[in-house]
Design a protein around this motif. Structure first.
Motif, PDB file in Angstrom:
ATOM      1  N   PHE A 123     -11.216 -13.739 -46.222  1.00 48.53           N
ATOM      2  CA  PHE A 123     -11.623 -12.142 -46.000  1.00 48.53           C
ATOM      3  C   PHE A 123     -10.421 -11.534 -45.283  1.00 48.53           C
ATOM      4  CE2 PHE A 123     -13.156  -8.887 -43.615  1.00 48.53           C
ATOM      5  CZ  PHE A 123     -13.418  -7.778 -44.692  1.00 48.53           C
ATOM      6  N   VAL A 124     -10.065 -12.174 -44.188  1.00 45.00           N
ATOM      7  CA  VAL A 124      -9.321 -11.649 -42.912  1.00 45.00           C
ATOM      8  C   VAL A 124      -7.872 -11.576 -43.584  1.00 45.00           C
ATOM      9  CG1 VAL A 124      -8.134 -11.946 -40.891  1.00 45.00           C
ATOM     10  CG2 VAL A 124     -10.588 -12.290 -41.070  1.00 45.00           C
ATOM     11  N   GLU A 125      -7.221 -12.747 -44.216  1.00 46.48           N
ATOM     12  CA  GLU A 125      -5.996 -12.956 -44.657  1.00 46.48           C
ATOM     13  C   GLU A 125      -5.904 -11.983 -46.031  1.00 46.48           C
ATOM     14  OE1 GLU A 125      -5.265 -16.936 -45.431  1.00 46.48           O
ATOM     15  OE2 GLU A 125      -4.585 -17.239 -43.305  1.00 46.48           O
ATOM     16  N   GLY A 126      -6.918 -11.763 -46.797  1.00 50.13           N
ATOM     17  CA  GLY A 126      -6.922 -11.014 -48.181  1.00 50.13           C
ATOM     18  C   GLY A 126      -7.004  -9.678 -48.095  1.00 50.13           C
ATOM     19  N   ARG A 127      -7.310  -9.153 -46.922  1.00 48.27           N
ATOM     20  CA  ARG A 127      -7.768  -7.854 -46.746  1.00 48.27           C
ATOM     21  C   ARG A 127      -6.529  -6.928 -46.956  1.00 48.27           C
ATOM     22  NH1 ARG A 127      -9.432  -4.237 -42.153  1.00 48.27           N
ATOM     23  NH2 ARG A 127     -10.693  -2.674 -43.359  1.00 48.27           N
ATOM     24  N   TYR A 128      -6.721  -5.938 -47.506  1.00 47.11           N
ATOM     25  CA  TYR A 128      -5.216  -4.852 -48.043  1.00 47.11           C
ATOM     26  C   TYR A 128      -6.017  -3.568 -47.246  1.00 47.11           C
ATOM     27  CZ  TYR A 128      -2.508  -1.413 -50.142  1.00 47.11           C
ATOM     28  OH  TYR A 128      -1.654  -0.452 -50.337  1.00 47.11           O
ATOM     29  N   VAL A 129      -5.257  -3.113 -46.311  1.00 45.67           N
ATOM     30  CA  VAL A 129      -5.560  -1.715 -45.731  1.00 45.67           C
ATOM     31  C   VAL A 129      -4.643  -0.917 -46.147  1.00 45.67           C
ATOM     32  CG1 VAL A 129      -5.529  -0.315 -43.591  1.00 45.67           C
ATOM     33  CG2 VAL A 129      -6.268  -3.030 -43.611  1.00 45.67           C
ATOM     34  N   SER A 130      -4.955   0.301 -46.898  1.00 51.14           N
ATOM     35  CA  SER A 130      -4.030   1.259 -47.566  1.00 51.14           C
ATOM     36  C   SER A 130      -3.434   2.062 -46.558  1.00 51.14           C
ATOM     37  CB  SER A 130      -4.763   1.881 -48.708  1.00 51.14           C
ATOM     38  OG  SER A 130      -5.897   2.725 -48.100  1.00 51.14           O
ATOM     39  N   ALA A 131      -2.572   3.003 -46.877  1.00 49.71           N
ATOM     40  CA  ALA A 131      -2.020   3.903 -45.783  1.00 49.71           C
ATOM     41  C   ALA A 131      -2.830   4.858 -45.254  1.00 49.71           C
ATOM     42  CB  ALA A 131      -0.901   4.749 -46.619  1.00 49.71           C
ATOM     43  N   PRO A 132      -3.550   5.411 -46.320  1.00 47.30           N
ATOM     44  CA  PRO A 132      -5.080   6.507 -45.662  1.00 47.30           C
ATOM     45  C   PRO A 132      -5.819   5.990 -44.814  1.00 47.30           C
ATOM     46  CG  PRO A 132      -4.642   6.627 -48.111  1.00 47.30           C
ATOM     47  CD  PRO A 132      -3.955   5.645 -47.639  1.00 47.30           C
ATOM     48  N   GLU A 133      -6.280   4.602 -45.238  1.00 47.81           N
ATOM     49  CA  GLU A 133      -7.190   3.843 -44.151  1.00 47.81           C
ATOM     50  C   GLU A 133      -6.441   3.503 -42.767  1.00 47.81           C
ATOM     51  OE1 GLU A 133     -10.160  -0.110 -43.793  1.00 47.81           O
ATOM     52  OE2 GLU A 133      -9.015   0.272 -45.751  1.00 47.81           O
ATOM     53  N   ALA A 134      -5.367   3.098 -42.786  1.00 52.55           N
ATOM     54  CA  ALA A 134      -4.541   2.819 -41.624  1.00 52.55           C
ATOM     55  C   ALA A 134      -4.321   4.122 -40.724  1.00 52.55           C
ATOM     56  CB  ALA A 134      -3.197   2.384 -42.002  1.00 52.55           C
ATOM     57  N   MET A 135      -4.103   5.402 -41.446  1.00 54.47           N
ATOM     58  CA  MET A 135      -4.177   6.397 -40.583  1.00 54.47           C
ATOM     59  C   MET A 135      -5.337   7.028 -39.969  1.00 54.47           C
ATOM     60  SD  MET A 135      -4.817   9.879 -40.648  1.00 54.47           S
ATOM     61  CE  MET A 135      -5.735  10.139 -42.316  1.00 54.47           C
ATOM     62  N   TRP A 136      -6.401   6.652 -40.744  1.00 59.94           N
ATOM     63  CA  TRP A 136      -7.608   7.112 -40.435  1.00 59.94           C
ATOM     64  C   TRP A 136      -8.246   6.250 -39.302  1.00 59.94           C
ATOM     65  CZ3 TRP A 136     -10.198  11.256 -42.134  1.00 59.94           C
ATOM     66  CH2 TRP A 136     -11.359  11.471 -41.890  1.00 59.94           C
ATOM     67  N   ARG A 137      -7.867   4.845 -39.402  1.00 64.26           N
ATOM     68  CA  ARG A 137      -8.089   3.962 -38.064  1.00 64.26           C
ATOM     69  C   ARG A 137      -7.343   4.306 -36.911  1.00 64.26           C
ATOM     70  NH1 ARG A 137     -11.585   0.411 -39.434  1.00 64.26           N
ATOM     71  NH2 ARG A 137     -12.396  -0.217 -41.667  1.00 64.26           N
ATOM     72  N   LEU A 138      -5.830   4.390 -37.316  1.00 60.85           N
ATOM     73  CA  LEU A 138      -4.793   4.646 -35.959  1.00 60.85           C
ATOM     74  C   LEU A 138      -5.444   6.023 -35.322  1.00 60.85           C
ATOM     75  CD1 LEU A 138      -1.378   3.692 -37.583  1.00 60.85           C
ATOM     76  CD2 LEU A 138      -2.661   2.550 -35.636  1.00 60.85           C
ATOM     77  N   ASN A 139      -5.772   7.083 -35.832  1.00 61.68           N
ATOM     78  CA  ASN A 139      -6.272   8.158 -35.413  1.00 61.68           C
ATOM     79  C   ASN A 139      -7.875   8.019 -34.489  1.00 61.68           C
ATOM     80  OD1 ASN A 139      -3.977   9.958 -35.426  1.00 61.68           O
ATOM     81  ND2 ASN A 139      -4.452  10.263 -37.721  1.00 61.68           N
ATOM     82  N   GLU A 140      -8.347   6.731 -34.958  1.00 57.55           N
ATOM     83  CA  GLU A 140      -9.803   6.593 -34.406  1.00 57.55           C
ATOM     84  C   GLU A 140     -10.506   7.598 -34.817  1.00 57.55           C
ATOM     85  OE1 GLU A 140      -9.330   6.080 -30.200  1.00 57.55           O
ATOM     86  OE2 GLU A 140      -8.280   4.390 -30.253  1.00 57.55           O
ATOM     87  N   PHE A 141     -10.681   8.012 -36.190  1.00 54.33           N
ATOM     88  CA  PHE A 141     -11.806   8.857 -36.524  1.00 54.33           C
ATOM     89  C   PHE A 141     -12.976   8.106 -37.189  1.00 54.33           C
ATOM     90  CE2 PHE A 141      -8.068  11.537 -38.353  1.00 54.33           C
ATOM     91  CZ  PHE A 141      -7.973  12.270 -37.198  1.00 54.33           C
ATOM     92  N   ASN A 142     -13.982   8.484 -37.025  1.00 54.87           N
ATOM     93  CA  ASN A 142     -15.307   7.819 -37.478  1.00 54.87           C
ATOM     94  C   ASN A 142     -15.227   7.748 -38.945  1.00 54.87           C
ATOM     95  OD1 ASN A 142     -16.305   7.593 -34.769  1.00 54.87           O
ATOM     96  ND2 ASN A 142     -17.444   9.701 -35.029  1.00 54.87           N
TER      97      ASN A 142
END
Length: 158
Positions: A121-140
């Motif tokens: 799961f950890v190695e096969g997970r893909y984080v898309s650009a929108p999800e990365a931006m959302w998480r970097l900005n620490e939005f809920n």
């Protein structure tokens, strides 16, 4: 914003499935807008005189629901439907919070069983650009918190 033509006018249209349009065109003329069992409206469609478009005669039954302001603002084809059902919230929620596509490939000897599901799961997970931006900005992601907590995994006596 016209569908088709399809149906009996053009049976070779890409939207045809088993002899019928999969988008249910042509629609019926209606005097009033009504709601169907799924919460989607059956829009009022006035009977209009057919207009010749190429070799086809098209009337109001072939017009796709649209919003003229959005068409002009975005300069693109946008179909607009009103949905007044709880199913619409469920539909939107599913697409906002669904997981990402992932693939993991491992080459191992034939007959060997060595499968670590957590590592996969950890190695096969893909984080898309929108999800990365959302998480970097620490939005809920949600106002609810999961009851599952990721714990550190260790061997006995270590």
């Amino acid at each position: 914003m016209v569908q088709g033509p399809c149906g009996t006018i053009n049976i070779n249209s890409p939207c045809m499935r088993d002899g019928q349009c999969c988008k249910s065109f042509p629609k019926h003329f209606k005097d009033d807008t009504e709601e169907n069992v799924n919460g989607y409206p059956i829009y009022r469609r006035r009977a209009t005189e057919p207009v010749q478009v190429g070799k086809y005669s098209i009337d109001n039954r072939w017009v796709v629901p649209y919003n003229p302001w959005l068409l002009k603002k975005i300069n693109a084809h946008i179909n607009v439907e009103v949905c007044a059902s709880v199913k619409s919230v469920k539909y939107l929620y599913k697409y906002v919070y669904k997981g990402r596509d992932a693939a993991s490939v491992k080459i191992q000897k034939e007959g060997a069983l060595d499968h670590d599901e957590i590592l996969s799961f950890v190695e096969g997970r893909y984080v898309s650009a929108p999800e990365a931006m959302w998480r970097l900005n620490e939005f809920n992601l949600s106002h609810k918190y999961h009851t599952v907590v990721r714990l550190a995994v260790h061997l006995p006596q270590q």
